[in-house]
Structure formats: C-alpha cells, structure tokens
Design a protein around this motif. Sequence first.
Motif, mmCIF file in Angstrom:
data_model
loop_
_atom_site.group_PDB
_atom_site.id
_atom_site.type_symbol
_atom_site.label_atom_id
_atom_site.label_comp_id
_atom_site.label_asym_id
_atom_site.label_seq_id
_atom_site.Cartn_x
_atom_site.Cartn_y
_atom_site.Cartn_z
ATOM 1 N N GLY A 1 0.861 -1.182 0.000
ATOM 2 C CA GLY A 1 0.000 0.000 0.000
ATOM 3 C C GLY A 1 0.888 1.220 0.000
ATOM 4 N N PRO A 2 0.320 2.421 0.085
ATOM 5 C CA PRO A 2 1.137 3.636 0.128
ATOM 6 C C PRO A 2 2.144 3.581 1.274
ATOM 7 C CG PRO A 2 -1.183 4.168 -0.135
ATOM 8 C CD PRO A 2 -1.118 2.704 0.172
ATOM 9 N N VAL A 3 3.358 4.042 1.005
ATOM 10 C CA VAL A 3 4.429 3.987 2.013
ATOM 11 C C VAL A 3 4.557 5.334 2.724
ATOM 12 C CG1 VAL A 3 6.880 3.551 2.412
ATOM 13 C CG2 VAL A 3 5.642 2.210 0.684
ATOM 14 N N PHE A 4 4.729 6.399 1.944
ATOM 15 C CA PHE A 4 4.996 7.718 2.523
ATOM 16 C C PHE A 4 3.837 8.694 2.355
ATOM 17 C CE2 PHE A 4 9.579 6.628 1.285
ATOM 18 C CZ PHE A 4 9.905 6.206 2.560
ATOM 19 N N VAL A 5 2.756 8.266 1.749
ATOM 20 C CA VAL A 5 1.698 9.205 1.346
ATOM 21 C C VAL A 5 1.063 9.897 2.551
ATOM 22 C CG1 VAL A 5 -0.508 9.413 0.163
ATOM 23 C CG2 VAL A 5 1.293 7.980 -0.805
ATOM 24 N N GLU A 6 0.823 9.159 3.614
ATOM 25 C CA GLU A 6 0.220 9.770 4.804
ATOM 26 C C GLU A 6 1.146 10.834 5.406
ATOM 27 O OE1 GLU A 6 -1.071 8.261 9.223
ATOM 28 O OE2 GLU A 6 -1.605 6.943 7.549
ATOM 29 N N ASP A 7 2.438 10.526 5.461
ATOM 30 C CA ASP A 7 3.403 11.503 5.978
ATOM 31 C C ASP A 7 3.506 12.714 5.055
ATOM 32 O OD1 ASP A 7 4.005 9.947 8.196
ATOM 33 O OD2 ASP A 7 5.661 8.927 7.206
ATOM 34 N N ALA A 8 3.426 12.481 3.745
ATOM 35 C CA ALA A 8 3.491 13.595 2.791
ATOM 36 C C ALA A 8 2.276 14.503 2.924
ATOM 37 C CB ALA A 8 3.606 13.055 1.361
ATOM 38 N N ALA A 9 1.105 13.905 3.159
ATOM 39 C CA ALA A 9 -0.101 14.710 3.372
ATOM 40 C C ALA A 9 0.034 15.540 4.646
ATOM 41 C CB ALA A 9 -1.327 13.800 3.441
ATOM 42 N N PHE A 10 0.655 14.956 5.673
ATOM 43 C CA PHE A 10 0.892 15.695 6.912
ATOM 44 C C PHE A 10 1.848 16.868 6.647
ATOM 45 C CE2 PHE A 10 3.104 16.525 10.923
ATOM 46 C CZ PHE A 10 2.041 16.619 11.806
ATOM 47 N N LEU A 11 2.897 16.615 5.882
ATOM 48 C CA LEU A 11 3.830 17.686 5.513
ATOM 49 C C LEU A 11 3.095 18.789 4.754
ATOM 50 C CD1 LEU A 11 6.663 18.949 5.049
ATOM 51 C CD2 LEU A 11 6.904 17.416 3.072
ATOM 52 N N ARG A 12 2.243 18.392 3.792
ATOM 53 C CA ARG A 12 1.508 19.375 2.992
ATOM 54 C C ARG A 12 0.661 20.291 3.884
ATOM 55 N NH1 ARG A 12 2.357 21.832 -1.297
ATOM 56 N NH2 ARG A 12 2.587 23.225 0.488
ATOM 57 N N ALA A 13 0.117 19.728 4.968
ATOM 58 C CA ALA A 13 -0.745 20.504 5.863
ATOM 59 C C ALA A 13 0.038 21.479 6.731
ATOM 60 C CB ALA A 13 -1.553 19.555 6.747
ATOM 61 N N GLN A 14 1.381 21.323 6.794
ATOM 62 C CA GLN A 14 2.185 22.158 7.688
ATOM 63 C C GLN A 14 2.687 23.451 7.048
ATOM 64 O OE1 GLN A 14 2.179 20.971 10.858
ATOM 65 N NE2 GLN A 14 1.020 19.325 9.858
ATOM 66 N N THR A 15 2.624 23.563 5.723
ATOM 67 C CA THR A 15 3.253 24.710 5.071
ATOM 68 C C THR A 15 2.518 25.077 3.793
ATOM 69 O OG1 THR A 15 5.341 25.567 4.144
ATOM 70 C CG2 THR A 15 4.882 23.213 3.816
ATOM 71 N N ASP A 16 2.567 26.366 3.450
ATOM 72 C CA ASP A 16 2.006 26.831 2.188
ATOM 73 C C ASP A 16 3.073 26.871 1.087
ATOM 74 O OD1 ASP A 16 -0.498 27.225 3.326
ATOM 75 O OD2 ASP A 16 0.007 29.260 3.985
ATOM 76 N N ARG A 17 4.325 26.615 1.463
ATOM 77 C CA ARG A 17 5.410 26.671 0.475
ATOM 78 C C ARG A 17 5.446 25.380 -0.349
ATOM 79 N NH1 ARG A 17 10.238 29.745 4.008
ATOM 80 N NH2 ARG A 17 8.776 31.158 5.066
ATOM 81 N N PRO A 18 6.103 25.414 -1.514
ATOM 82 C CA PRO A 18 6.251 24.175 -2.290
ATOM 83 C C PRO A 18 6.944 23.099 -1.453
ATOM 84 C CG PRO A 18 6.938 26.082 -3.581
ATOM 85 C CD PRO A 18 6.733 26.574 -2.181
ATOM 86 N N ILE A 19 6.518 21.859 -1.619
ATOM 87 C CA ILE A 19 7.146 20.772 -0.864
ATOM 88 C C ILE A 19 7.768 19.757 -1.818
ATOM 89 C CG2 ILE A 19 5.688 21.049 1.172
ATOM 90 C CD1 ILE A 19 4.104 18.542 0.253
ATOM 91 N N LYS A 20 8.840 19.138 -1.322
ATOM 92 C CA LYS A 20 9.594 18.143 -2.083
ATOM 93 C C LYS A 20 9.667 16.866 -1.264
ATOM 94 C CE LYS A 20 14.114 18.887 -2.691
ATOM 95 N NZ LYS A 20 14.967 17.779 -2.197
#
Length: 342
Positions: free
Chosen positions: A109-128
């Motif tokens: 199943g997804p490996v990092f997707v949940e963590d990436a969504a959490f990262l996305r919620a923390q900042t308005d800047r572009p994320i990598k």
Amino acid sequence: MTTLLPTSTVGSLPKPAWLAKPEVLWSPWELEGDVLVEGKHDALRSAVQEQERRGLDIISDGEQTRQHFVTTFIENLDGVDFENRETVRIRNRYDASVPTVVGAVSRRGPVFVEDAAFLRAQTDRPIKWALPGPMTMIDTLSDRYYGSREKLAWEFATILNDEARELEAAGVDIIQFDEPAFNVFFDEMKDWGVAALERAAEGLRAETAVHICYGYGIKANTDWKATLGSEWRQYEESFPLLQRSSIDIVSLESHHSNVPIDLVELVRGKKVMLGALDVASERIETPEEVADTLRRALEFVDADKLIPSSNCGMAPLPRRVAFDKVSALTAGAALLREELAG
C-alpha cells in the motif's frame, strides 16, 4: 516557482535526540508504538518550522519519519526478508547488513503518502519528497529471487511510479529520486538505469528531480573521495543521458568537491539543484562562500533554472550545525539574488 534561486535541501536533516540517536545513520528509534507515530509527526512539524524560520523556499520532510532513505521504503514491500540479512558491498565502498529479496516484490500500500499529506498541511510553500531510485534500491539489497539486477530494477521502477503518483495526489510539488549509484555503476546506468528512472517518473505532473552525489559525510565516503584524484568527472557519464531524459531537475554535489563546475554545461536546459553546502564538514559556510559557489555555476546554467541546495543529506551532522548551514544557504542565495537584480 516564481522565486529566483529558490533554496532547498537535498534529503535528510538531523532528527531530535529524543526521537533517534543523533549523528548516526540507520539510527534506531528511541520511541515505539503510538508514541513513535506521534513523535515522528512532532519531529516533522518541528523540521518544517525550522526550515521556514531559516528561509528555505522549498520545504522537505527532512526524512524525519524514516530511518534511512532507501531501506525504509523497502521495509514496506512484500517479497523482502528483513530477518535473513546478508552482508553486501554498498556502491563498492563499504559493507552493510541488508535485507534479502526472496520473492516477487510488490507494494502492500502507500508507504509515505500519509506523511506527505501531513507535511503538505504544515506549510504553504512548495514541498519536495525524496524516494530512492531503482538502481540505488537494488544496490542496498541481496537478491535471491530475480537473479538479474536489471529485472529487479524494473520491478522497483513500477512500484516507485505508483508511490510517486500518490505523493503527487497528496500535494507534493517536486518528487526527487536519489540515485548515488549513478556515480558508480556506469555501464548499468547507460544500459537500463536511466530508462528505469524515467519509468519511475512516468506520467507525473509534479516536477521530477534526480539526485546524484558522492554520499553522506561518513568515513567510508570521505575515504573513497580521497582516492578520486584532483578532478571528479563521474558526472560526465550520467549528465549527457539525463540532459536528454524526461527528468526536470538534476541535483549534484559541488561545494568543496573536486567536481569541475563546467560539467553543469552537460545538462544545459534542465533545472540544476546545485550543492552549495559541504555535508562532510561541521564548519558553517559563510553566505559569501555560498554565493561564490552559486555564482560560478551561472556560466553554465541560467539563473532562472538554478536551485541552491546542499551537497547531500545532513542526518550525520549535529542538528545546530545542519540548520546553521541552511541559514548560510539562504543568506548566500539572497546575496546573489540582490546582485542579479542590481
């Protein structure tokens, strides 16, 4: 990205000591269970806040939720046995105990997707978000099933593409594939390595990057670099292929290395993520030193395609040192930005 010279880091940032032992690769977690999950998110949130405070334009997770840039992804795949480990030579440099491929590899199943969504919620800047590249994955394993490095790499490329598409859907702006193996296994890279990388990035609307460096600032890597002579020309092997590839951004080691800066010309037309921080030294660069490294690159890459960054991940560095280096990076980029505007 509208900012001129948008700053970023390549991969890992040091974890807080309460989460994992400092300054060590593959450092075991200090927490477990639900407390570990909470602790990882606390560390990720803290890393985002610190990156923003230090002025980074492109924010990453700093690999706060994973032990290692390759093996944490592999841990979440079927067909790999982590109990029966074998010692292999990593990139012809050092021995490591690694898991074994014992059956057909697949993603549960997804490996990092949940963590990436959490990262996305923390900042308005572009994320990598960084993923291991197919060739580097096979170099961090023992294979007892496929009997072919190429065949296994193509399997991994398909798995990585599935993960990358879900990371994109979670709001990741740049997906980076780490391929330090491109600096070692030149024949394989030419035969199928770049093609497998393109398969991993196939169909993505997010920008894609490939990071090729000379490794973390650990003894095995610094000893190897000491044998490479006064000019490191390994990028001559990969850059012409990458220049013709579908990958958007090429990330390389530059500052305090013996890489001739004119090799950047070989990827003309691509965005260049240029390493302007030495991760093998605890000395903090001055903004002027960073600006000078970036300035020398401008002969070979247009300013609107230059992304100031670090040479490699900074997990083995003391936390204060790593973040002070980040401050030097953003200050150096600001100096050059003013210069170009003036």
